[in-house]
Design an enzyme around this catalytic site. Sequence first.
Site, PDB file in Angstrom:
ATOM      1  N   ASP A  86      -9.561  45.827 -40.948  1.00  0.00           N
ATOM      2  CA  ASP A  86      -9.910  44.725 -41.845  1.00  0.00           C
ATOM      3  C   ASP A  86      -9.132  44.729 -43.154  1.00  0.00           C
ATOM      4  O   ASP A  86      -8.429  43.775 -43.473  1.00  0.00           O
ATOM      5  CB  ASP A  86     -11.429  44.701 -42.106  1.00  0.00           C
ATOM      6  CG  ASP A  86     -11.991  46.038 -42.557  1.00  0.00           C
ATOM      7  OD1 ASP A  86     -11.208  46.973 -42.818  1.00  0.00           O
ATOM      8  OD2 ASP A  86     -13.228  46.153 -42.652  1.00  0.00           O
ATOM      9  N   ASP A 108     -19.492  59.583 -43.826  1.00  0.00           N
ATOM     10  CA  ASP A 108     -19.199  59.920 -42.445  1.00  0.00           C
ATOM     11  C   ASP A 108     -17.696  59.939 -42.233  1.00  0.00           C
ATOM     12  O   ASP A 108     -16.922  59.492 -43.078  1.00  0.00           O
ATOM     13  CB  ASP A 108     -19.878  58.948 -41.473  1.00  0.00           C
ATOM     14  CG  ASP A 108     -19.695  57.499 -41.895  1.00  0.00           C
ATOM     15  OD1 ASP A 108     -20.692  56.765 -41.864  1.00  0.00           O
ATOM     16  OD2 ASP A 108     -18.575  57.115 -42.248  1.00  0.00           O
ATOM     17  N   ASP A 123     -14.637  59.041 -39.390  1.00  0.00           N
ATOM     18  CA  ASP A 123     -14.265  58.338 -38.161  1.00  0.00           C
ATOM     19  C   ASP A 123     -12.919  58.846 -37.677  1.00  0.00           C
ATOM     20  O   ASP A 123     -12.048  59.210 -38.475  1.00  0.00           O
ATOM     21  CB  ASP A 123     -14.185  56.834 -38.411  1.00  0.00           C
ATOM     22  CG  ASP A 123     -15.518  56.241 -38.836  1.00  0.00           C
ATOM     23  OD1 ASP A 123     -16.553  56.879 -38.559  1.00  0.00           O
ATOM     24  OD2 ASP A 123     -15.523  55.163 -39.448  1.00  0.00           O
TER      25      ASP A 123
END
Length: 449
Positions: A149, A69, A71
């Site tokens: 992160d 996917d 983002d």
Amino acid sequence: MLKRLINLFTGSNDSSKSSVIPASQHHISSKQISQAAHKVIHRLMDSNYQAFLVGGGVRDLLLEGSPKDFDVATNATPEQVRKLFRNSRIVGRRFRIVHVRFGREIIEVTTFRNDHSDDKDNNASKSEDGMLLRDNVFGDIETDAKRRDFTVNALYYNPHSGDIFDYTGGFEDIHHKTLRIIGDPVTRFKEDPVRMLRAVRFSSKLNFDIEPKTSAPISEQAPSISQVSSARLWDESLKLFMSGYSASIYQQLIDFGLFKTLFPGSFEQIQNNPQVHTFFENAMRNTDRRIQSGKRVTPAFIYAVLLWPEIQDRQKQLIADRVPPLEASHQAYQQVLSRQIQLISIPKRFSTTMREIWDLQARLPKRAGQRAFRTLEHAKFRAAYDFLLLREQSGEDHHGLGQWWTDFQNADPVAREKMANAQHRQGRNRPNKRRPRRKNTSIQTQENS
């Protein structure tokens, strides 16, 4: 020219804050990005917002992989994004994002985040243990990069110019195959304990080494995983075990003490019986092979495996307490599942399948006459048969039962009838081991009195 590019796409007047990797120094092409992601980025930029491809999509393209996917990160707020796209909706409370749907493809759009210390409107909050309960403080691309992160997930690609913007050293870490958390590891793991699971998953998937300072506190912080909602841990467990890299992930979960927190009963069984560890390892390897060859897998099977040793142990305890075997099985299912669901919320449609797989383990040895045909016709027979083969592969001796069912499936109708009848004759020829029925002396006494 380079300074103008930085200022244009970052909104910053200080180019020294970022490292810009021009298109000439990497192989990503805008043609590799889905049309849906292009549409989102173009519309945002046409509306005078900043917009970048970000996260795993950029990382995987740099590694010459195929992202699942794409983002997008932007300085537009969720409400502003929502107004631009009628085919979108705002999701999440803890971390508000926008999903823009194009048919079956969903583009996840996030607003640049800021440090919580800059929160003036109560848009961020933490628990007493330091876990983030709400994280909706907005900032710019630089603060957003530092809120992500891992460094390899904090790269921003502009498909118009072809430039990649790197604020955390992620481009170099990809080159060195290193997974490094951004900021202080203990603080970041306390903010969101799921980051420890992501560290294990990414290192296994990407074949990266976890940087020592990042890995050092994981074992100590592992118990904090239990603070995460059971529903979220279910979603994360699917990513762990359905990734195609579960064998490596499983071993790291064991090594870091994360498996003990996620599956305390299963971990106890491993401690008591090394064969259980082999059972789990074989299940992970088999699942990985199926995924990598494009075959269908279900989380119900892997969860049936992970809870089976504990169920068997609990069933033995109940039988020892003089609970009838069938009732002992059902009580064991209920007790073990209830304990596990407190940690990981297994949906009912999967727990039902798990029960069917377990129930069929008791039916598979009963092959006489029509029983074999009824078992073969069961909707979950194939999963139960694979489960039996896995048990035998891991050291359990069932006297050739798995091979019998393999032959039965491959046989023609006439041969199947002969195999089932042979089992029926064997059953009749076995000596009757039942004890002779004892007379009920109490009734006789009453009748004779």
